[in-house]
Write a protein that holds these residues in place. Structure first.
Motif, PDB file in Angstrom:
ATOM      1  N   SER A 160       0.831  -1.194   0.000  1.00  0.00           N
ATOM      2  CA  SER A 160       0.000   0.000   0.000  1.00  0.00           C
ATOM      3  C   SER A 160       0.871   1.251   0.000  1.00  0.00           C
ATOM      4  CB  SER A 160      -0.899  -0.027   1.237  1.00  0.00           C
ATOM      5  OG  SER A 160      -1.914   0.912   1.151  1.00  0.00           O
ATOM      6  N   PRO A 161       0.639   2.207  -0.876  1.00  0.00           N
ATOM      7  CA  PRO A 161      -0.440   2.259  -1.859  1.00  0.00           C
ATOM      8  C   PRO A 161      -0.187   1.303  -3.025  1.00  0.00           C
ATOM      9  CG  PRO A 161       0.929   4.209  -2.064  1.00  0.00           C
ATOM     10  CD  PRO A 161       1.450   3.433  -0.887  1.00  0.00           C
ATOM     11  N   TRP A 162      -1.280   0.859  -3.608  1.00  0.00           N
ATOM     12  CA  TRP A 162      -1.257  -0.146  -4.662  1.00  0.00           C
ATOM     13  C   TRP A 162      -1.973   0.418  -5.878  1.00  0.00           C
ATOM     14  CZ3 TRP A 162      -5.517  -3.118  -6.610  1.00  0.00           C
ATOM     15  CH2 TRP A 162      -5.174  -4.256  -7.338  1.00  0.00           C
ATOM     16  N   LYS A 163      -1.308   0.359  -7.031  1.00  0.00           N
ATOM     17  CA  LYS A 163      -1.910   0.859  -8.272  1.00  0.00           C
ATOM     18  C   LYS A 163      -2.845  -0.199  -8.848  1.00  0.00           C
ATOM     19  CE  LYS A 163      -0.343   1.436 -12.698  1.00  0.00           C
ATOM     20  NZ  LYS A 163       0.630   1.766 -13.716  1.00  0.00           N
ATOM     21  N   ILE A 164      -4.080   0.197  -9.135  1.00  0.00           N
ATOM     22  CA  ILE A 164      -5.030  -0.721  -9.771  1.00  0.00           C
ATOM     23  C   ILE A 164      -4.455  -1.105 -11.135  1.00  0.00           C
ATOM     24  CG2 ILE A 164      -7.356  -0.968 -10.718  1.00  0.00           C
ATOM     25  CD1 ILE A 164      -8.308   1.036  -8.558  1.00  0.00           C
ATOM     26  N   PRO A 165      -4.276  -2.401 -11.394  1.00  0.00           N
ATOM     27  CA  PRO A 165      -3.597  -2.809 -12.625  1.00  0.00           C
ATOM     28  C   PRO A 165      -4.404  -2.580 -13.901  1.00  0.00           C
ATOM     29  CG  PRO A 165      -4.184  -4.729 -11.318  1.00  0.00           C
ATOM     30  CD  PRO A 165      -4.536  -3.528 -10.512  1.00  0.00           C
ATOM     31  N   ASN A 166      -5.721  -2.611 -13.830  1.00  0.00           N
ATOM     32  CA  ASN A 166      -6.543  -2.422 -15.019  1.00  0.00           C
ATOM     33  C   ASN A 166      -7.831  -1.714 -14.615  1.00  0.00           C
ATOM     34  OD1 ASN A 166      -8.450  -2.817 -17.171  1.00  0.00           O
ATOM     35  ND2 ASN A 166      -7.097  -4.400 -17.989  1.00  0.00           N
ATOM     36  N   ASN A 167      -7.871  -0.416 -14.833  1.00  0.00           N
ATOM     37  CA  ASN A 167      -9.029   0.386 -14.417  1.00  0.00           C
ATOM     38  C   ASN A 167     -10.313  -0.053 -15.101  1.00  0.00           C
ATOM     39  OD1 ASN A 167      -7.242   1.877 -12.883  1.00  0.00           O
ATOM     40  ND2 ASN A 167      -7.109   3.547 -14.356  1.00  0.00           N
ATOM     41  N   LYS A 168     -10.215  -0.432 -16.369  1.00  0.00           N
ATOM     42  CA  LYS A 168     -11.408  -0.847 -17.117  1.00  0.00           C
ATOM     43  C   LYS A 168     -12.012  -2.116 -16.518  1.00  0.00           C
ATOM     44  CE  LYS A 168     -13.112  -1.851 -21.733  1.00  0.00           C
ATOM     45  NZ  LYS A 168     -12.764  -2.059 -23.138  1.00  0.00           N
ATOM     46  N   ASP A 169     -11.169  -3.105 -16.205  1.00  0.00           N
ATOM     47  CA  ASP A 169     -11.668  -4.345 -15.587  1.00  0.00           C
ATOM     48  C   ASP A 169     -12.288  -4.065 -14.214  1.00  0.00           C
ATOM     49  OD1 ASP A 169     -10.884  -5.885 -17.729  1.00  0.00           O
ATOM     50  OD2 ASP A 169      -9.117  -6.718 -16.744  1.00  0.00           O
ATOM     51  N   ALA A 170     -11.633  -3.214 -13.430  1.00  0.00           N
ATOM     52  CA  ALA A 170     -12.169  -2.871 -12.105  1.00  0.00           C
ATOM     53  C   ALA A 170     -13.516  -2.182 -12.244  1.00  0.00           C
ATOM     54  CB  ALA A 170     -11.186  -1.979 -11.354  1.00  0.00           C
ATOM     55  N   LEU A 171     -13.635  -1.267 -13.188  1.00  0.00           N
ATOM     56  CA  LEU A 171     -14.895  -0.568 -13.429  1.00  0.00           C
ATOM     57  C   LEU A 171     -15.988  -1.543 -13.829  1.00  0.00           C
ATOM     58  CD1 LEU A 171     -16.630   1.963 -13.891  1.00  0.00           C
ATOM     59  CD2 LEU A 171     -15.639   2.108 -16.189  1.00  0.00           C
ATOM     60  N   GLN A 172     -15.701  -2.395 -14.787  1.00  0.00           N
ATOM     61  CA  GLN A 172     -16.701  -3.362 -15.249  1.00  0.00           C
ATOM     62  C   GLN A 172     -17.153  -4.272 -14.115  1.00  0.00           C
ATOM     63  OE1 GLN A 172     -14.611  -5.112 -18.571  1.00  0.00           O
ATOM     64  NE2 GLN A 172     -15.490  -3.635 -20.018  1.00  0.00           N
ATOM     65  N   GLN A 173     -16.218  -4.681 -13.280  1.00  0.00           N
ATOM     66  CA  GLN A 173     -16.559  -5.557 -12.176  1.00  0.00           C
ATOM     67  C   GLN A 173     -17.464  -4.855 -11.169  1.00  0.00           C
ATOM     68  OE1 GLN A 173     -13.495  -6.857  -9.305  1.00  0.00           O
ATOM     69  NE2 GLN A 173     -14.085  -8.893 -10.011  1.00  0.00           N
TER      70      GLN A 173
END
Length: 116
Positions: A66-79
């Motif tokens: 932490s802090p941790w960068k979200i690896p794929n914003n699009k996948d996180a959004l869709q989820q």
């Protein structure tokens, strides 16, 4: 500050979603309990857990680094968009909408999760 859903829960774990704009951070502060309830509403797909739910269920990602960068914003959004919002209380619905908006508005930017 985008949203503060942690005040009043001092002393308990906190989750921050944020982007950096120069030296400034635009942040959504969340009590861990709200965040846990939101994440538990995500259902695995046919291949199991993926994206944010994968890291959440393994206690990896922001829990370890932490802090941790979200690896794929699009996948996180869709989820997050798959969550049945009716299963959340009013405060959690607001938080989920703010996280979704942060992801939508910053798909091509670095978005971080910080656990403390």
């Amino acid at each position: 500050m985008i949203g503060d859903y942690y005040t009043g829960f001092e002393g308990y774990p906190e989750i921050d979603f944020y982007i950096k704009i120069g030296e400034k951070r635009e942040v959504i502060r969340i009590w861990d309990g709200y965040f846990d309830n939101i994440m538990q509403k995500i259902q695995p797909n046919d291949d199991g857990w993926h994206s944010l739910a994968y890291y959440y269920h393994l206690d990896e990602g922001w829990y370890e680094d932490s802090p941790w960068k979200i690896p794929n914003n699009k996948d996180a959004l869709q989820q997050l968009q798959t969550i049945n919002i009716k299963l959340l209380d009013k405060k959690e619905q607001i938080i989920l909408k703010e996280i979704i908006n942060l992801l939508k508005e910053n798909l091509n930017s670095d978005i971080y999760i910080e656990y403390s």
